[in-house]
Scaffold this motif. Structure first.
Motif, mmCIF file in Angstrom:
data_model
loop_
_atom_site.group_PDB
_atom_site.id
_atom_site.type_symbol
_atom_site.label_atom_id
_atom_site.label_comp_id
_atom_site.label_asym_id
_atom_site.label_seq_id
_atom_site.Cartn_x
_atom_site.Cartn_y
_atom_site.Cartn_z
ATOM 1 N N LEU A 16 21.939 -21.812 -22.266
ATOM 2 C CA LEU A 16 20.811 -22.680 -21.937
ATOM 3 C C LEU A 16 21.090 -23.329 -20.588
ATOM 4 C CD1 LEU A 16 18.177 -24.132 -22.863
ATOM 5 C CD2 LEU A 16 19.639 -25.807 -23.999
ATOM 6 N N ASP A 17 20.129 -23.242 -19.685
ATOM 7 C CA ASP A 17 20.263 -23.870 -18.375
ATOM 8 C C ASP A 17 19.888 -25.342 -18.516
ATOM 9 O OD1 ASP A 17 20.296 -24.673 -15.748
ATOM 10 O OD2 ASP A 17 18.561 -23.454 -15.151
ATOM 11 N N LEU A 18 20.894 -26.209 -18.586
ATOM 12 C CA LEU A 18 20.630 -27.630 -18.794
ATOM 13 C C LEU A 18 19.947 -28.276 -17.596
ATOM 14 C CD1 LEU A 18 23.806 -28.803 -20.740
ATOM 15 C CD2 LEU A 18 21.562 -28.131 -21.624
ATOM 16 N N ALA A 19 19.960 -27.631 -16.446
ATOM 17 C CA ALA A 19 19.256 -28.167 -15.280
ATOM 18 C C ALA A 19 17.745 -28.023 -15.417
ATOM 19 C CB ALA A 19 19.741 -27.472 -14.011
ATOM 20 N N SER A 20 17.296 -27.232 -16.384
ATOM 21 C CA SER A 20 15.856 -26.998 -16.545
ATOM 22 C C SER A 20 15.248 -27.777 -17.710
ATOM 23 C CB SER A 20 15.595 -25.498 -16.742
ATOM 24 O OG SER A 20 16.115 -25.067 -17.999
ATOM 25 N N VAL A 21 16.055 -28.609 -18.375
ATOM 26 C CA VAL A 21 15.543 -29.321 -19.552
ATOM 27 C C VAL A 21 15.727 -30.829 -19.402
ATOM 28 C CG1 VAL A 21 15.970 -27.357 -21.092
ATOM 29 C CG2 VAL A 21 17.715 -29.136 -20.838
ATOM 30 N N GLU A 22 14.980 -31.545 -20.213
ATOM 31 C CA GLU A 22 15.126 -32.991 -20.322
ATOM 32 C C GLU A 22 15.006 -33.376 -21.781
ATOM 33 O OE1 GLU A 22 12.040 -34.467 -17.761
ATOM 34 O OE2 GLU A 22 10.451 -33.976 -19.173
ATOM 35 N N VAL A 23 15.527 -34.551 -22.110
ATOM 36 C CA VAL A 23 15.451 -35.083 -23.471
ATOM 37 C C VAL A 23 14.798 -36.454 -23.369
ATOM 38 C CG1 VAL A 23 16.780 -35.853 -25.467
ATOM 39 C CG2 VAL A 23 17.499 -33.811 -24.221
ATOM 40 N N ASN A 24 13.671 -36.599 -24.058
ATOM 41 C CA ASN A 24 12.909 -37.856 -23.996
ATOM 42 C C ASN A 24 12.526 -38.207 -22.566
ATOM 43 O OD1 ASN A 24 12.267 -38.832 -26.499
ATOM 44 N ND2 ASN A 24 14.044 -40.163 -26.674
ATOM 45 N N GLY A 25 12.261 -37.187 -21.751
ATOM 46 C CA GLY A 25 11.859 -37.420 -20.373
ATOM 47 C C GLY A 25 12.996 -37.702 -19.418
ATOM 48 N N ILE A 26 14.237 -37.615 -19.878
ATOM 49 C CA ILE A 26 15.411 -37.888 -19.050
ATOM 50 C C ILE A 26 16.169 -36.579 -18.829
ATOM 51 C CG2 ILE A 26 17.552 -39.206 -18.839
ATOM 52 C CD1 ILE A 26 15.069 -41.006 -18.948
ATOM 53 N N ALA A 27 16.444 -36.272 -17.563
ATOM 54 C CA ALA A 27 17.192 -35.065 -17.217
ATOM 55 C C ALA A 27 18.653 -35.416 -16.972
ATOM 56 C CB ALA A 27 16.606 -34.427 -15.962
ATOM 57 N N LEU A 28 19.525 -34.438 -17.148
ATOM 58 C CA LEU A 28 20.919 -34.643 -16.772
ATOM 59 C C LEU A 28 20.973 -34.933 -15.273
ATOM 60 C CD1 LEU A 28 22.852 -31.895 -18.751
ATOM 61 C CD2 LEU A 28 22.702 -34.323 -19.233
ATOM 62 N N GLY A 29 21.793 -35.891 -14.901
ATOM 63 C CA GLY A 29 21.910 -36.296 -13.512
ATOM 64 C C GLY A 29 20.996 -37.455 -13.138
ATOM 65 N N ALA A 30 20.042 -37.777 -14.011
ATOM 66 C CA ALA A 30 19.137 -38.898 -13.729
ATOM 67 C C ALA A 30 19.911 -40.213 -13.763
ATOM 68 C CB ALA A 30 18.017 -38.944 -14.773
ATOM 69 N N PRO A 31 19.485 -41.185 -12.975
ATOM 70 C CA PRO A 31 20.129 -42.503 -13.060
ATOM 71 C C PRO A 31 19.997 -43.064 -14.479
ATOM 72 C CG PRO A 31 18.681 -42.381 -11.145
ATOM 73 C CD PRO A 31 18.430 -41.151 -11.964
ATOM 74 N N ALA A 32 21.089 -43.578 -15.009
ATOM 75 C CA ALA A 32 21.061 -44.122 -16.369
ATOM 76 C C ALA A 32 20.066 -45.270 -16.490
ATOM 77 C CB ALA A 32 22.457 -44.571 -16.780
ATOM 78 N N ALA A 33 19.783 -45.950 -15.388
ATOM 79 C CA ALA A 33 18.821 -47.055 -15.404
ATOM 80 C C ALA A 33 17.410 -46.589 -15.726
ATOM 81 C CB ALA A 33 18.848 -47.783 -14.064
ATOM 82 N N THR A 34 17.150 -45.269 -15.672
ATOM 83 C CA THR A 34 15.810 -44.765 -15.990
ATOM 84 C C THR A 34 15.580 -44.605 -17.485
ATOM 85 O OG1 THR A 34 16.464 -42.433 -15.719
ATOM 86 C CG2 THR A 34 15.593 -43.581 -13.765
ATOM 87 N N VAL A 35 16.633 -44.734 -18.295
ATOM 88 C CA VAL A 35 16.444 -44.700 -19.746
ATOM 89 C C VAL A 35 15.731 -46.004 -20.121
ATOM 90 C CG1 VAL A 35 17.559 -44.635 -22.009
ATOM 91 C CG2 VAL A 35 18.531 -43.313 -20.106
ATOM 92 N N PRO A 36 14.540 -45.919 -20.707
ATOM 93 C CA PRO A 36 13.790 -47.143 -21.017
ATOM 94 C C PRO A 36 14.571 -48.080 -21.943
ATOM 95 C CG PRO A 36 12.378 -45.211 -21.213
ATOM 96 C CD PRO A 36 13.783 -44.713 -21.054
#
Length: 178
Positions: A16-36
């Protein structure tokens, strides 16, 4: 980006290409501050020296000096550095250097796989893992810990309840090989 929670069958892919997926709208590498923040019920960071919590009450966090820490203080520390953010919906986020580097999925999301009623069926659907660890206590098999390096994924098959009980993706120990 493909939302994994809307496409749970993707979790069974051995690659699975984890660069192409997100979980709950959050992608790997996203700033942790973007988690609501409203999705976060707990956290783990290096500032926590002592923790007290449970299912029926508020969690309590204390630093090395015994000072009480608020959940907001814990979250602020995690999103600036390293640790875990624990979600209301049993989606947890691993954070390193302020970025989301992993997801841990448990609970109701995994009911998608309840049709699997044996370890053999699990292997048929998920494929042969790159590494298997049999988790035993006092000679009793508790679970199979399976690792799929092409998906940077760890899946736990609960041998007592015959079900998928946990999946983590991303930068967790063992997910990328030995």
């Amino acid at each position: 980006m493909i939302e994994l929670l809307e496409n749970l069958d993707l979790l069974s892919r051995p690659i699975l290409d984890l660069a192409s997926v997100e979980v709950n709208g959050i992608a790997l590498g996203a700033p942790a501050a973007t988690v609501p923040r409203q999705r976060i019920v707990g956290g783990l960071s290096s500032t926590i020296a002592r923790y007290h919590g449970g299912t029926n009450g508020e969690s309590e966090y204390y630093d090395a000096d015994g000072r009480s820490l608020t959940l907001d203080e814990v979250i602020d520390d995690v999103v600036r550095s390293d640790g875990f953010l624990y979600g209301t919906d049993e989606i947890n986020y691993k954070v390193s250097a302020g970025a989301v580097v992993g997801f841990a999925i448990s609970g109701p999301h995994l009911s998608h796989f309840t049709h699997l009623t044996s370890y053999e069926e699990f292997l048929t659907v998920f494929g042969q893992p790159d590494r298997i660890h049999e988790n035993e206590v006092y000679g009793d098999l508790l679970s199979y810990e399976t690792y799929y390096w092409g998906a940077r994924k760890h899946v736990t098959w609960d041998a007592g309840e015959d079900r998928v009980s946990f999946i983590n993706l991303g930068d967790f120990e063992g997910n990328s090989g030995p």
